[in-house]
Design a protein around this motif. Structure first.
Motif, PDB file in Angstrom:
ATOM      1  N   LYS A   1     -26.650  50.771  23.281  1.00  0.00           N
ATOM      2  CA  LYS A   1     -25.959  49.559  22.839  1.00  0.00           C
ATOM      3  C   LYS A   1     -26.225  48.448  23.839  1.00  0.00           C
ATOM      4  O   LYS A   1     -25.895  48.575  25.019  1.00  0.00           O
ATOM      5  CB  LYS A   1     -24.458  49.792  22.716  1.00  0.00           C
ATOM      6  CG  LYS A   1     -23.706  48.530  22.334  1.00  0.00           C
ATOM      7  CD  LYS A   1     -22.549  48.813  21.415  1.00  0.00           C
ATOM      8  CE  LYS A   1     -21.769  47.579  21.074  1.00  0.00           C
ATOM      9  NZ  LYS A   1     -22.397  46.683  20.169  1.00  0.00           N
ATOM     10  N   ILE A   2     -26.834  47.370  23.351  1.00  0.00           N
ATOM     11  CA  ILE A   2     -27.063  46.168  24.152  1.00  0.00           C
ATOM     12  C   ILE A   2     -25.984  45.176  23.730  1.00  0.00           C
ATOM     13  O   ILE A   2     -25.995  44.674  22.613  1.00  0.00           O
ATOM     14  CB  ILE A   2     -28.473  45.599  23.926  1.00  0.00           C
ATOM     15  CG1 ILE A   2     -29.541  46.665  24.193  1.00  0.00           C
ATOM     16  CG2 ILE A   2     -28.693  44.360  24.800  1.00  0.00           C
ATOM     17  CD1 ILE A   2     -30.935  46.286  23.742  1.00  0.00           C
TER      18      ILE A   2
ATOM     19  N   ILE B   1     -30.665  52.018  18.385  1.00  0.00           N
ATOM     20  CA  ILE B   1     -30.530  50.867  19.282  1.00  0.00           C
ATOM     21  C   ILE B   1     -29.706  49.834  18.524  1.00  0.00           C
ATOM     22  O   ILE B   1     -30.137  49.328  17.490  1.00  0.00           O
ATOM     23  CB  ILE B   1     -31.886  50.273  19.698  1.00  0.00           C
ATOM     24  CG1 ILE B   1     -32.698  51.288  20.501  1.00  0.00           C
ATOM     25  CG2 ILE B   1     -31.669  48.993  20.503  1.00  0.00           C
ATOM     26  CD1 ILE B   1     -34.088  50.816  20.890  1.00  0.00           C
ATOM     27  N   THR B   2     -28.500  49.574  19.029  1.00  0.00           N
ATOM     28  CA  THR B   2     -27.663  48.501  18.489  1.00  0.00           C
ATOM     29  C   THR B   2     -27.791  47.339  19.461  1.00  0.00           C
ATOM     30  O   THR B   2     -27.307  47.405  20.581  1.00  0.00           O
ATOM     31  CB  THR B   2     -26.198  48.951  18.344  1.00  0.00           C
ATOM     32  OG1 THR B   2     -26.160  50.066  17.448  1.00  0.00           O
ATOM     33  CG2 THR B   2     -25.329  47.835  17.797  1.00  0.00           C
ATOM     34  N   ASN B   3     -28.465  46.301  19.002  1.00  0.00           N
ATOM     35  CA  ASN B   3     -28.795  45.177  19.873  1.00  0.00           C
ATOM     36  C   ASN B   3     -27.976  43.958  19.468  1.00  0.00           C
ATOM     37  O   ASN B   3     -28.246  43.328  18.454  1.00  0.00           O
ATOM     38  CB  ASN B   3     -30.296  44.872  19.783  1.00  0.00           C
ATOM     39  CG  ASN B   3     -30.712  43.749  20.707  1.00  0.00           C
ATOM     40  OD1 ASN B   3     -29.921  43.233  21.484  1.00  0.00           O
ATOM     41  ND2 ASN B   3     -31.973  43.361  20.613  1.00  0.00           N
ATOM     42  N   ASP B   4     -26.996  43.617  20.279  1.00  0.00           N
ATOM     43  CA  ASP B   4     -26.236  42.386  20.095  1.00  0.00           C
ATOM     44  C   ASP B   4     -26.567  41.394  21.211  1.00  0.00           C
ATOM     45  O   ASP B   4     -25.902  40.379  21.361  1.00  0.00           O
ATOM     46  CB  ASP B   4     -24.733  42.680  20.070  1.00  0.00           C
ATOM     47  CG  ASP B   4     -24.340  43.481  18.844  1.00  0.00           C
ATOM     48  OD1 ASP B   4     -24.958  43.280  17.781  1.00  0.00           O
ATOM     49  OD2 ASP B   4     -23.436  44.327  18.948  1.00  0.00           O
TER      50      ASP B   4
ATOM     51  N   LYS C   1     -30.227  40.628  24.069  1.00  0.00           N
ATOM     52  CA  LYS C   1     -31.654  40.301  24.091  1.00  0.00           C
ATOM     53  C   LYS C   1     -32.434  41.478  24.655  1.00  0.00           C
ATOM     54  O   LYS C   1     -32.061  42.057  25.665  1.00  0.00           O
ATOM     55  CB  LYS C   1     -31.906  39.056  24.943  1.00  0.00           C
ATOM     56  CG  LYS C   1     -31.308  37.815  24.343  1.00  0.00           C
ATOM     57  CD  LYS C   1     -31.603  36.591  25.163  1.00  0.00           C
ATOM     58  CE  LYS C   1     -30.972  35.391  24.455  1.00  0.00           C
ATOM     59  NZ  LYS C   1     -31.114  34.172  25.217  1.00  0.00           N
ATOM     60  N   LEU C   2     -33.542  41.776  24.003  1.00  0.00           N
ATOM     61  CA  LEU C   2     -34.444  42.842  24.421  1.00  0.00           C
ATOM     62  C   LEU C   2     -35.833  42.245  24.545  1.00  0.00           C
ATOM     63  O   LEU C   2     -36.431  41.841  23.547  1.00  0.00           O
ATOM     64  CB  LEU C   2     -34.440  43.981  23.394  1.00  0.00           C
ATOM     65  CG  LEU C   2     -35.417  45.130  23.614  1.00  0.00           C
ATOM     66  CD1 LEU C   2     -35.161  45.829  24.938  1.00  0.00           C
ATOM     67  CD2 LEU C   2     -35.318  46.122  22.456  1.00  0.00           C
TER      68      LEU C   2
ATOM     69  N   TYR D   1     -32.488  50.698  14.231  1.00  0.00           N
ATOM     70  CA  TYR D   1     -32.318  49.469  15.006  1.00  0.00           C
ATOM     71  C   TYR D   1     -31.394  48.587  14.187  1.00  0.00           C
ATOM     72  O   TYR D   1     -31.637  48.342  13.004  1.00  0.00           O
ATOM     73  CB  TYR D   1     -33.663  48.771  15.234  1.00  0.00           C
ATOM     74  CG  TYR D   1     -33.515  47.431  15.920  1.00  0.00           C
ATOM     75  CD1 TYR D   1     -33.565  47.332  17.298  1.00  0.00           C
ATOM     76  CD2 TYR D   1     -33.299  46.275  15.182  1.00  0.00           C
ATOM     77  CE1 TYR D   1     -33.412  46.105  17.935  1.00  0.00           C
ATOM     78  CE2 TYR D   1     -33.135  45.049  15.802  1.00  0.00           C
ATOM     79  CZ  TYR D   1     -33.194  44.974  17.171  1.00  0.00           C
ATOM     80  OH  TYR D   1     -33.032  43.759  17.789  1.00  0.00           O
TER      81      TYR D   1
ATOM     82  N   SER E   1     -27.819  45.468  14.454  1.00  0.00           N
ATOM     83  CA  SER E   1     -26.987  44.550  15.226  1.00  0.00           C
ATOM     84  C   SER E   1     -25.656  44.415  14.508  1.00  0.00           C
ATOM     85  O   SER E   1     -25.631  44.151  13.308  1.00  0.00           O
ATOM     86  CB  SER E   1     -27.664  43.184  15.332  1.00  0.00           C
ATOM     87  OG  SER E   1     -26.795  42.253  15.943  1.00  0.00           O
TER      88      SER E   1
ATOM     89  N   ASP F   1     -28.981  39.662  17.372  1.00  0.00           N
ATOM     90  CA  ASP F   1     -29.952  40.358  18.208  1.00  0.00           C
ATOM     91  C   ASP F   1     -31.199  39.499  18.424  1.00  0.00           C
ATOM     92  O   ASP F   1     -31.559  38.686  17.582  1.00  0.00           O
ATOM     93  CB  ASP F   1     -30.360  41.685  17.567  1.00  0.00           C
ATOM     94  CG  ASP F   1     -30.994  41.496  16.197  1.00  0.00           C
ATOM     95  OD1 ASP F   1     -30.312  40.940  15.313  1.00  0.00           O
ATOM     96  OD2 ASP F   1     -32.158  41.888  16.015  1.00  0.00           O
TER      97      ASP F   1
ATOM     98  N   VAL G   1     -35.296  40.012  19.842  1.00  0.00           N
ATOM     99  CA  VAL G   1     -36.416  40.770  20.371  1.00  0.00           C
ATOM    100  C   VAL G   1     -37.442  39.740  20.805  1.00  0.00           C
ATOM    101  O   VAL G   1     -37.853  38.886  20.014  1.00  0.00           O
ATOM    102  CB  VAL G   1     -37.011  41.752  19.342  1.00  0.00           C
ATOM    103  CG1 VAL G   1     -38.289  42.393  19.881  1.00  0.00           C
ATOM    104  CG2 VAL G   1     -35.999  42.824  18.973  1.00  0.00           C
TER     105      VAL G   1
END
Length: 182
Positions: free
Chosen positions: A32-33, A52-55, A57-58, A70, A72, A77, A79
Motif C-alpha cells: 500500500k502506497i 499494489i494499492t497506489n494512492d 506516487k510510484l 494494481y 487505487s 495514483d 506511475v
C-alpha cells in the motif's frame, strides 16, 4: 558498541545504498502506497501475484510489469516512467489514473506489452511511447474523453489511441497538436 563502529557501519550502508540498483518484486504480498507517499525504483517494478494499492506516487526507471492486482482507493495514483533506456509497460488490465512519461531522451522507448488504460492524465513529456502496432496491432492506449493529455514538444504516440465516453451530438475537436487523425 562504540561510536566509531556505529559511524563506520552507517557510512558503509550509505555508500552501499548509492551503488546498489533497486527493484521492486512482489510475488503475493499486499503493498500500500499511501496518499503523499513516494516510492522510487531504480530498476523494474514487477507485481507477479500480489496487490499494489497506489494512492501516492510510484516512479519506475525500468519496466513496469503488473500481472497481479494494481488499484487505487482514491483514484489519485501516479506511475512515473523515467530514467534511461528502452522499457516496457504492462498495466495488467488496471487503470493508471496519472501516467507520466519522462525519460532522459526522446529516443528512449516506452513500449506497451498489452493494451493500457489511463484514467485522468497522461503527461507525455520525454520519450517515445508505442503500442507496438507492427508486432501487436491489437494493443492500444485507452482513456476517457475527459482525460487530459499533455505532450512535450514533438512527441507523438506510435500506435492506436482510443478515447471513450463521447456524447452524441456534441462538438469534438480533432487534429490538435500531436493528435493527427488518419
Amino acid at each position: 558498541m562504540s561510536q566509531k563502529k556505529i559511524t563506520g557501519i552507517a557510512i558503509a550502508l550509505i555508500l552501499f545504498s548509492f551503488s546498489a540498483g533497486a527493484q521492486l518484486y512482489n510475488s503475493g504480498a499486499t503493498i500500500k502506497i499511501q496518499n503523499g507517499a513516494y516510492i522510487y525504483s531504480q530498476g523494474d517494478v514487477t507485481n507477479n501475484a500480489g496487490t499494489i494499492t497506489n494512492d501516492g506516487k510510484l516512479e519506475v526507471q525500468g519496466n513496469f510489469i503488473n500481472s497481479g492486482t494494481y488499484n487505487s482507493t482514491t483514484l489519485e495514483d501516479s506511475v512515473i516512467m523515467s530514467g534511461t533506456g528502452n522499457v516496457t509497460l504492462r498495466a495488467g488490465g488496471a487503470t493508471i489514473n496519472y501516467l507520466m512519461l519522462n525519460k532522459s531522451s526522446n529516443s528512449n522507448e516506452i513500449k506497451l506489452t498489452q493494451s493500457a488504460n489511463v484514467g485522468k492524465v497522461l503527461d507525455y513529456l520525454v520519450g517515445k511511447l508505442t503500442t507496438d502496432p507492427i508486432n501487436n496491432p491489437a494493443y492500444f492506449l485507452s482513456a476517457p474523453n475527459t482525460a487530459v493529455f499533455n505532450f512535450g514538444a514533438t512527441n507523438e504516440i506510435i500506435g492506436t489511441v482510443k478515447r471513450t465516453g463521447w456524447v452524441s451530438n456534441t462538438s469534438v475537436v480533432f487534429n490538435q497538436p500531436n493528435m493527427q487523425v488518419n
